[in-house]
Design a protein around this motif. Structure first.
Motif, short mmCIF file in Angstrom:
data_model
loop_
_atom_site.label_atom_id
_atom_site.label_comp_id
_atom_site.label_asym_id
_atom_site.label_seq_id
_atom_site.Cartn_x
_atom_site.Cartn_y
_atom_site.Cartn_z
N VAL A 1 77.90 20.59 -15.23
CA VAL A 1 78.06 19.27 -15.84
C VAL A 1 79.19 19.37 -16.85
N ASP A 2 80.16 18.46 -16.75
CA ASP A 2 81.26 18.40 -17.71
C ASP A 2 81.32 16.98 -18.24
N ILE A 3 81.39 16.84 -19.58
CA ILE A 3 81.37 15.51 -20.19
C ILE A 3 82.56 15.34 -21.12
N ASP A 4 83.24 14.20 -21.01
CA ASP A 4 84.32 13.80 -21.92
C ASP A 4 83.78 12.67 -22.78
N LEU A 5 83.46 12.97 -24.03
CA LEU A 5 82.87 11.97 -24.93
C LEU A 5 83.78 10.76 -25.12
N ALA A 6 85.08 10.99 -25.22
CA ALA A 6 86.02 9.90 -25.48
C ALA A 6 85.99 8.82 -24.40
N THR A 7 85.84 9.24 -23.16
CA THR A 7 85.84 8.28 -22.05
C THR A 7 84.44 7.98 -21.52
N GLY A 8 83.47 8.82 -21.89
CA GLY A 8 82.12 8.67 -21.36
C GLY A 8 81.99 9.19 -19.94
N GLY B 1 68.01 7.35 -22.89
CA GLY B 1 68.42 6.21 -23.72
C GLY B 1 69.86 5.76 -23.53
N PHE B 2 70.49 6.20 -22.46
CA PHE B 2 71.88 5.83 -22.19
C PHE B 2 71.93 5.02 -20.89
N ALA B 3 73.09 4.47 -20.58
CA ALA B 3 73.26 3.70 -19.34
C ALA B 3 74.28 4.39 -18.45
N LEU B 4 74.00 4.43 -17.16
CA LEU B 4 74.88 5.08 -16.19
C LEU B 4 75.57 4.04 -15.32
N SER C 1 77.46 5.09 -20.74
CA SER C 1 77.73 4.35 -21.96
C SER C 1 76.63 4.62 -22.97
N GLY C 2 76.99 4.56 -24.24
CA GLY C 2 76.04 4.76 -25.32
C GLY C 2 76.16 6.09 -26.01
N MET C 3 76.94 7.01 -25.46
CA MET C 3 77.13 8.30 -26.13
C MET C 3 78.13 8.11 -27.27
N SER C 4 77.74 8.54 -28.47
CA SER C 4 78.62 8.33 -29.61
C SER C 4 78.94 9.61 -30.39
N CYS C 5 78.33 10.74 -30.01
CA CYS C 5 78.57 11.97 -30.78
C CYS C 5 78.29 13.19 -29.90
N GLY C 6 78.54 14.34 -30.47
CA GLY C 6 78.30 15.59 -29.76
C GLY C 6 76.84 15.81 -29.41
N SER C 7 75.96 15.33 -30.24
CA SER C 7 74.52 15.46 -29.96
C SER C 7 74.15 14.67 -28.71
N CYS C 8 74.71 13.48 -28.57
CA CYS C 8 74.48 12.66 -27.37
C CYS C 8 74.97 13.42 -26.13
N VAL C 9 76.16 13.98 -26.22
CA VAL C 9 76.73 14.74 -25.11
C VAL C 9 75.80 15.89 -24.75
N GLY C 10 75.31 16.60 -25.76
CA GLY C 10 74.42 17.73 -25.52
C GLY C 10 73.14 17.32 -24.81
#
Length: 71
Positions: free
Chosen positions: A37-44, A65-68, A13-22
């Motif tokens: 590592v594969d990330i889906d920003l829409a679902t987190g 700075g994110f929560a798992l 939780s806390g990812m809001s953009c492509g930079s966060c994903v990166g």
């Protein structure tokens, strides 16, 4: 892949953009034993392949700075 490779899925939780994903992808990708590592920003949803250390992944995500949350 090594013989003890596995696939684990987490929700970050806390990812809001492509930079966060990166940042999350790069951080987890640098961990020893991680093959992919594969990330889906829409679902987190974060899917990690390799010899996975849940504690190391949690520490890395939290240090960025994110929560798992284990899915």
């Amino acid at each position: 892949m090594s013989s003890n490779a596995s696939v684990s899925t987490y929700t970050v939780s806390g990812m809001s953009c492509g930079s966060c994903v990166g940042k999350v992808k790069a951080g987890i990708g640098e961990l020893s034993g991680v093959d992919g590592v594969d990330i889906d920003l829409a679902t987190g949803r974060v899917t990690v392949t390799g010899a996975i250390d849940d504690a190391a992944i949690r520490d890395t995500v939290e240090n960025l700075g994110f929560a798992l949350v284990q899915a």
